[in-house]
Design a protein around this motif. Structure first.
Motif, PDB file in Angstrom:
ATOM      1  N   ILE A   7       0.883  -1.152   0.000  1.00 23.74           N
ATOM      2  CA  ILE A   7       0.000   0.000   0.000  1.00 23.74           C
ATOM      3  C   ILE A   7       0.923   1.204   0.000  1.00 23.74           C
ATOM      4  CG2 ILE A   7      -1.857   1.223   1.181  1.00 23.74           C
ATOM      5  CD1 ILE A   7      -2.537  -1.579   2.468  1.00 23.74           C
ATOM      6  N   GLU A   8       1.012   1.842  -1.175  1.00 24.34           N
ATOM      7  CA  GLU A   8       1.982   2.902  -1.368  1.00 24.34           C
ATOM      8  C   GLU A   8       1.571   4.185  -0.644  1.00 24.34           C
ATOM      9  OE1 GLU A   8       4.078   1.781  -5.464  1.00 24.34           O
ATOM     10  OE2 GLU A   8       1.969   2.294  -5.730  1.00 24.34           O
ATOM     11  N   LYS A   9       2.487   5.124  -0.583  1.00 25.01           N
ATOM     12  CA  LYS A   9       2.270   6.364   0.171  1.00 25.01           C
ATOM     13  C   LYS A   9       1.034   7.126  -0.285  1.00 25.01           C
ATOM     14  CE  LYS A   9       7.157   6.675   1.112  1.00 25.01           C
ATOM     15  NZ  LYS A   9       8.415   7.356   0.927  1.00 25.01           N
ATOM     16  N   ASP A  10       0.678   6.980  -1.563  1.00 25.43           N
ATOM     17  CA  ASP A  10      -0.499   7.671  -2.088  1.00 25.43           C
ATOM     18  C   ASP A  10      -1.779   6.850  -1.922  1.00 25.43           C
ATOM     19  OD1 ASP A  10      -0.218   5.667  -3.987  1.00 25.43           O
ATOM     20  OD2 ASP A  10       0.120   7.032  -5.666  1.00 25.43           O
ATOM     21  N   GLY A  11      -1.683   5.682  -1.265  1.00 29.84           N
ATOM     22  CA  GLY A  11      -2.845   4.824  -1.050  1.00 29.84           C
ATOM     23  C   GLY A  11      -3.050   3.784  -2.134  1.00 29.84           C
ATOM     24  N   ASN A  12      -2.282   3.864  -3.225  1.00 29.38           N
ATOM     25  CA  ASN A  12      -2.371   2.894  -4.313  1.00 29.38           C
ATOM     26  C   ASN A  12      -1.938   1.508  -3.808  1.00 29.38           C
ATOM     27  OD1 ASN A  12      -2.675   2.102  -7.102  1.00 29.38           O
ATOM     28  ND2 ASN A  12      -0.437   2.035  -7.205  1.00 29.38           N
ATOM     29  N   ARG A  13      -2.678   0.491  -4.228  1.00 27.43           N
ATOM     30  CA  ARG A  13      -2.331  -0.893  -3.876  1.00 27.43           C
ATOM     31  C   ARG A  13      -1.583  -1.517  -5.048  1.00 27.43           C
ATOM     32  NH1 ARG A  13      -5.212  -3.311   0.225  1.00 27.43           N
ATOM     33  NH2 ARG A  13      -5.252  -5.290  -0.881  1.00 27.43           N
ATOM     34  N   LYS A  14      -0.420  -2.081  -4.761  1.00 28.92           N
ATOM     35  CA  LYS A  14       0.389  -2.709  -5.810  1.00 28.92           C
ATOM     36  C   LYS A  14       0.634  -4.158  -5.409  1.00 28.92           C
ATOM     37  CE  LYS A  14       4.487  -1.948  -8.603  1.00 28.92           C
ATOM     38  NZ  LYS A  14       5.557  -0.992  -8.924  1.00 28.92           N
ATOM     39  N   GLU A  15       0.011  -5.086  -6.133  1.00 31.47           N
ATOM     40  CA  GLU A  15       0.187  -6.514  -5.867  1.00 31.47           C
ATOM     41  C   GLU A  15       1.266  -7.062  -6.784  1.00 31.47           C
ATOM     42  OE1 GLU A  15      -2.352 -10.481  -6.667  1.00 31.47           O
ATOM     43  OE2 GLU A  15      -3.319  -9.054  -5.299  1.00 31.47           O
ATOM     44  N   VAL A  16       2.215  -7.798  -6.190  1.00 33.26           N
ATOM     45  CA  VAL A  16       3.337  -8.335  -6.960  1.00 33.26           C
ATOM     46  C   VAL A  16       3.548  -9.806  -6.612  1.00 33.26           C
ATOM     47  CG1 VAL A  16       4.481  -6.081  -7.060  1.00 33.26           C
ATOM     48  CG2 VAL A  16       5.083  -7.680  -5.238  1.00 33.26           C
ATOM     49  N   ASP A  17       4.211 -10.528  -7.513  1.00 33.37           N
ATOM     50  CA  ASP A  17       4.658 -11.885  -7.225  1.00 33.37           C
ATOM     51  C   ASP A  17       5.861 -11.787  -6.311  1.00 33.37           C
ATOM     52  OD1 ASP A  17       2.766 -13.217  -8.815  1.00 33.37           O
ATOM     53  OD2 ASP A  17       3.987 -12.937 -10.609  1.00 33.37           O
ATOM     54  N   ALA A  18       5.834 -12.521  -5.203  1.00 35.12           N
ATOM     55  CA  ALA A  18       6.866 -12.399  -4.175  1.00 35.12           C
ATOM     56  C   ALA A  18       7.608 -13.727  -4.007  1.00 35.12           C
ATOM     57  CB  ALA A  18       6.213 -11.989  -2.851  1.00 35.12           C
ATOM     58  N   PRO A  19       8.758 -13.855  -4.632  1.00 37.47           N
ATOM     59  CA  PRO A  19       9.499 -15.117  -4.539  1.00 37.47           C
ATOM     60  C   PRO A  19       9.845 -15.494  -3.095  1.00 37.47           C
ATOM     61  CG  PRO A  19      10.437 -13.691  -6.231  1.00 37.47           C
ATOM     62  CD  PRO A  19       9.449 -12.871  -5.457  1.00 37.47           C
ATOM     63  N   ASN A  20       9.636 -16.755  -2.777  1.00 37.78           N
ATOM     64  CA  ASN A  20      10.019 -17.259  -1.457  1.00 37.78           C
ATOM     65  C   ASN A  20      11.500 -17.015  -1.222  1.00 37.78           C
ATOM     66  OD1 ASN A  20       7.524 -18.267  -0.602  1.00 37.78           O
ATOM     67  ND2 ASN A  20       7.828 -20.179  -1.719  1.00 37.78           N
ATOM     68  N   GLY A  21      11.827 -16.655   0.017  1.00 37.78           N
ATOM     69  CA  GLY A  21      13.221 -16.467   0.399  1.00 37.78           C
ATOM     70  C   GLY A  21      13.730 -15.044   0.237  1.00 37.78           C
ATOM     71  N   LEU A  22      12.987 -14.191  -0.471  1.00 39.55           N
ATOM     72  CA  LEU A  22      13.381 -12.788  -0.589  1.00 39.55           C
ATOM     73  C   LEU A  22      12.672 -11.977   0.487  1.00 39.55           C
ATOM     74  CD1 LEU A  22      13.366 -11.967  -4.419  1.00 39.55           C
ATOM     75  CD2 LEU A  22      15.301 -12.593  -2.962  1.00 39.55           C
ATOM     76  N   SER A  23      13.323 -10.918   0.943  1.00 37.70           N
ATOM     77  CA  SER A  23      12.707 -10.048   1.942  1.00 37.70           C
ATOM     78  C   SER A  23      11.728  -9.092   1.276  1.00 37.70           C
ATOM     79  CB  SER A  23      13.773  -9.255   2.697  1.00 37.70           C
ATOM     80  OG  SER A  23      14.333  -8.255   1.859  1.00 37.70           O
ATOM     81  N   VAL A  24      10.836  -8.522   2.069  1.00 37.49           N
ATOM     82  CA  VAL A  24       9.902  -7.517   1.579  1.00 37.49           C
ATOM     83  C   VAL A  24      10.680  -6.363   0.930  1.00 37.49           C
ATOM     84  CG1 VAL A  24       8.224  -5.774   2.338  1.00 37.49           C
ATOM     85  CG2 VAL A  24       8.015  -8.145   3.122  1.00 37.49           C
ATOM     86  N   MET A  25      11.787  -5.971   1.541  1.00 31.10           N
ATOM     87  CA  MET A  25      12.610  -4.895   0.981  1.00 31.10           C
ATOM     88  C   MET A  25      13.155  -5.280  -0.396  1.00 31.10           C
ATOM     89  SD  MET A  25      16.233  -3.335   2.290  1.00 31.10           S
ATOM     90  CE  MET A  25      17.082  -4.773   1.650  1.00 31.10           C
ATOM     91  N   GLU A  26      13.691  -6.473  -0.534  1.00 30.67           N
ATOM     92  CA  GLU A  26      14.243  -6.924  -1.815  1.00 30.67           C
ATOM     93  C   GLU A  26      13.159  -6.984  -2.893  1.00 30.67           C
ATOM     94  OE1 GLU A  26      17.856  -9.885  -0.520  1.00 30.67           O
ATOM     95  OE2 GLU A  26      15.804 -10.540  -0.074  1.00 30.67           O
ATOM     96  N   ILE A  27      11.985  -7.445  -2.502  1.00 25.90           N
ATOM     97  CA  ILE A  27      10.870  -7.528  -3.450  1.00 25.90           C
ATOM     98  C   ILE A  27      10.442  -6.120  -3.867  1.00 25.90           C
ATOM     99  CG2 ILE A  27       8.466  -8.263  -3.722  1.00 25.90           C
ATOM    100  CD1 ILE A  27       9.284 -10.564  -1.651  1.00 25.90           C
ATOM    101  N   ALA A  28      10.402  -5.193  -2.916  1.00 22.19           N
ATOM    102  CA  ALA A  28      10.057  -3.807  -3.234  1.00 22.19           C
ATOM    103  C   ALA A  28      11.032  -3.245  -4.261  1.00 22.19           C
ATOM    104  CB  ALA A  28      10.062  -2.953  -1.962  1.00 22.19           C
TER     105      ALA A  28
END
Length: 109
Positions: A7-28
């Protein structure tokens, strides 16, 4: 592959594929989500601060003492705040939602 919702700073929702083993930061970073991560995940800053949506917070492991110390430096701290570098994606976290705080505090620079 698990999904992660930013949920970005402007309220926009961005759904992404999140590979197992990566951190939220790395995925961002992989998906051009506005999380800085100045220390590159070494627990030396709070620029990857995220606010975990209430229903998900209890599904994460407890933050370490080092993470809690860094969170003390974050702006806009909330009861469900965590560092994105410390949340590692897994199938159990499929659908995880994290909100980006309006501001970050970069002590590195």
């Amino acid at each position: 592959m698990p999904k992660l919702v930013f949920i970005e700073k402007d309220g926009n929702r961005k759904e992404v594929d999140a590979p197992n083993g990566l951190s939220v930061m790395e995925i961002a970073h992989r998906f051009d989500v506005d999380i800085e991560g100045a220390c590159e995940g070494s627990l030396a800053c709070a620029t990857c601060h995220v606010i975990v949506e209430d229903g998900w917070y209890g599904k994460l492991g407890e933050p370490s003492e080092d993470e809690e110390d860094m969170l003390d430096l974050a702006f806009g701290l909330k009861p469900t705040s965590r560092l994105g570098c410390q949340i590692v994606m897994s199938d159990e976290l499929d659908g995880l939602e994290v909100e980006l705080p309006k501001e970050v505090n970069n002590m590195l620079g």
